[in-house]
Design a protein around this motif. Structure first.
Motif, short mmCIF file in Angstrom:
data_model
loop_
_atom_site.label_atom_id
_atom_site.label_comp_id
_atom_site.label_asym_id
_atom_site.label_seq_id
_atom_site.Cartn_x
_atom_site.Cartn_y
_atom_site.Cartn_z
N ASN A 27 16.33 -6.40 16.79
CA ASN A 27 17.50 -7.39 16.46
C ASN A 27 17.90 -6.71 17.78
N GLU A 28 19.05 -8.01 18.57
CA GLU A 28 19.41 -7.47 19.56
C GLU A 28 21.13 -7.70 19.82
N TYR A 29 21.71 -6.87 20.21
CA TYR A 29 23.75 -7.81 20.08
C TYR A 29 23.55 -8.91 20.58
N LYS A 30 24.11 -9.60 19.81
CA LYS A 30 24.43 -11.23 20.54
C LYS A 30 26.39 -11.67 20.45
N GLY A 31 26.67 -10.83 19.82
CA GLY A 31 28.05 -10.63 19.85
C GLY A 31 28.80 -12.05 21.40
N TYR A 32 29.98 -11.87 20.13
CA TYR A 32 30.94 -12.80 21.62
C TYR A 32 32.33 -13.08 20.69
N GLY A 33 33.40 -13.22 22.03
CA GLY A 33 34.85 -13.98 21.38
C GLY A 33 35.85 -12.46 21.66
N ASN A 34 36.35 -12.54 21.35
CA ASN A 34 37.66 -11.26 21.28
C ASN A 34 38.52 -11.17 19.92
N VAL A 35 37.32 -9.79 18.74
CA VAL A 35 38.10 -10.27 17.61
C VAL A 35 38.57 -8.72 17.70
N ALA A 36 39.67 -9.50 17.00
CA ALA A 36 40.74 -7.72 16.24
C ALA A 36 40.12 -6.58 15.55
N LYS A 37 39.85 -5.46 16.61
CA LYS A 37 39.18 -4.31 15.62
C LYS A 37 39.59 -4.66 14.33
N SER A 38 40.48 -4.93 13.81
CA SER A 38 40.84 -4.41 12.31
C SER A 38 40.08 -5.76 11.34
N ALA A 39 39.64 -6.63 12.33
CA ALA A 39 38.70 -7.25 11.28
C ALA A 39 37.50 -6.48 10.47
N ILE A 40 37.33 -5.41 10.76
CA ILE A 40 35.90 -4.51 10.48
C ILE A 40 36.53 -4.19 9.30
N ASP A 41 37.49 -3.80 9.05
CA ASP A 41 37.99 -3.30 7.83
C ASP A 41 38.02 -4.07 6.51
N SER A 42 37.57 -5.37 6.76
CA SER A 42 37.17 -5.79 5.08
C SER A 42 36.00 -5.32 5.03
N PHE A 43 35.15 -4.65 5.55
CA PHE A 43 33.81 -4.52 5.21
C PHE A 43 34.07 -3.11 4.76
N ASN A 44 34.81 -2.71 4.49
CA ASN A 44 35.16 -1.09 3.59
C ASN A 44 33.36 -0.13 4.00
N LEU A 45 33.23 0.15 5.80
CA LEU A 45 32.53 1.24 5.98
C LEU A 45 32.97 2.89 5.96
N HIS A 46 32.35 3.62 5.66
CA HIS A 46 32.57 4.88 5.92
C HIS A 46 33.09 4.97 6.04
N PRO A 47 34.43 5.78 5.45
CA PRO A 47 35.77 6.36 6.95
C PRO A 47 35.35 6.63 8.41
N GLN A 48 34.38 7.55 7.96
CA GLN A 48 33.68 8.25 9.66
C GLN A 48 33.57 7.49 10.29
N ALA A 49 32.51 6.48 9.80
CA ALA A 49 31.80 5.28 10.75
C ALA A 49 32.87 4.57 11.20
N LEU A 50 33.68 4.41 10.18
CA LEU A 50 35.07 3.12 10.92
C LEU A 50 35.59 4.61 12.04
N GLU A 51 35.67 5.24 11.74
CA GLU A 51 36.60 5.88 12.78
C GLU A 51 36.49 6.42 14.43
N ASN A 52 34.86 6.24 14.09
CA ASN A 52 33.66 6.10 15.42
C ASN A 52 33.92 4.78 15.73
N PHE A 53 33.92 3.24 14.84
CA PHE A 53 34.60 2.32 15.64
C PHE A 53 35.52 2.50 16.61
N LYS A 54 36.44 2.40 15.70
CA LYS A 54 38.04 1.98 16.05
C LYS A 54 37.70 3.07 17.42
#
Length: 188
Positions: free
Chosen positions: A126-153
């Motif tokens: 796999n490789e990154y194939k993302g596109y679009g202007n996605v709001a960072k808040s869209a990731i909230d509904s995936f309930n990531l581990h708090p540390q992973a979420l903080e690192n992402f944001k």
């Protein structure tokens, strides 16, 4: 897989109490939206054999750069199989590349981004194939581990930094998805 398939089949047989079974593919490094199961269940109507393919999702790269974008994929690794419990097969029965392309009983569902592939340094294919202007808040509904979420944001790049790459991914992805969906309509 040689050990997994027989063991999961035994485990399901031991626990099976209903006339229908729904199995879903999910790799241990990927993620499902908190409403994924509800959305799969909304597709259930006592089908004897039906694959549900949520075509649209996201992709998150966590290393070496942190990037988050939209992605779409027909016959993706997050499909669910609804089937009768008697003589069940499970979604894992066929691992051959392109198998689901020839199966008529596949329902593609568009417009609901319910899965997230995670791209990291240990991915083999796999490789990154993302596109679009996605709001960072869209990731909230995936309930990531708090540390992973903080690192992402804290570390997620703005997709505007690589507009050409994102545009290329969007064109290529949309062309492939629309071609495969047209092919499915024509030959199913």
């Amino acid at each position: 897989m040689d050990d997994f398939l027989p063991s999961i089949t035994r485990e399901i047989k031991n626990r099976l109490t209903e006339p229908y079974l729904i199995t879903t593919r999910l790799d241990n490094d990927d993620s499902l939206h908190q409403d994924f199961v509800k959305e799969v269940h909304s597709q259930f109507s006592k089908q004897e054999f039906r694959v549900i393919d949520f075509v649209d999702g996201y992709t998150l790269q966590v290393a070496p750069r942190v990037r988050f974008g939209q992605h779409s994929h027909v016959h993706n690794p997050f499909m669910s199989l609804i089937e009768k419990s008697e003589n069940f097969k499970t979604i894992w029965t066929q691992e051959r590349h392109g198998y689901w392309r020839s199966v008529k009983e596949v329902t593609p569902v568009r417009g609901k981004r319910l899965w997230m592939s995670v791209i990291h340094s240990e991915n083999k294919a796999n490789e990154y194939k993302g596109y679009g202007n996605v709001a960072k808040s869209a990731i909230d509904s995936f309930n990531l581990h708090p540390q992973a979420l903080e690192n992402f944001k804290y570390n997620a790049e703005n997709l505007h930094l690589n507009r050409a790459g994102a545009f290329k991914h969007k064109l290529k992805t949309n062309w492939k998805v629309n071609f495969k969906l047209l092919e499915r309509r024509l030959f199913s």
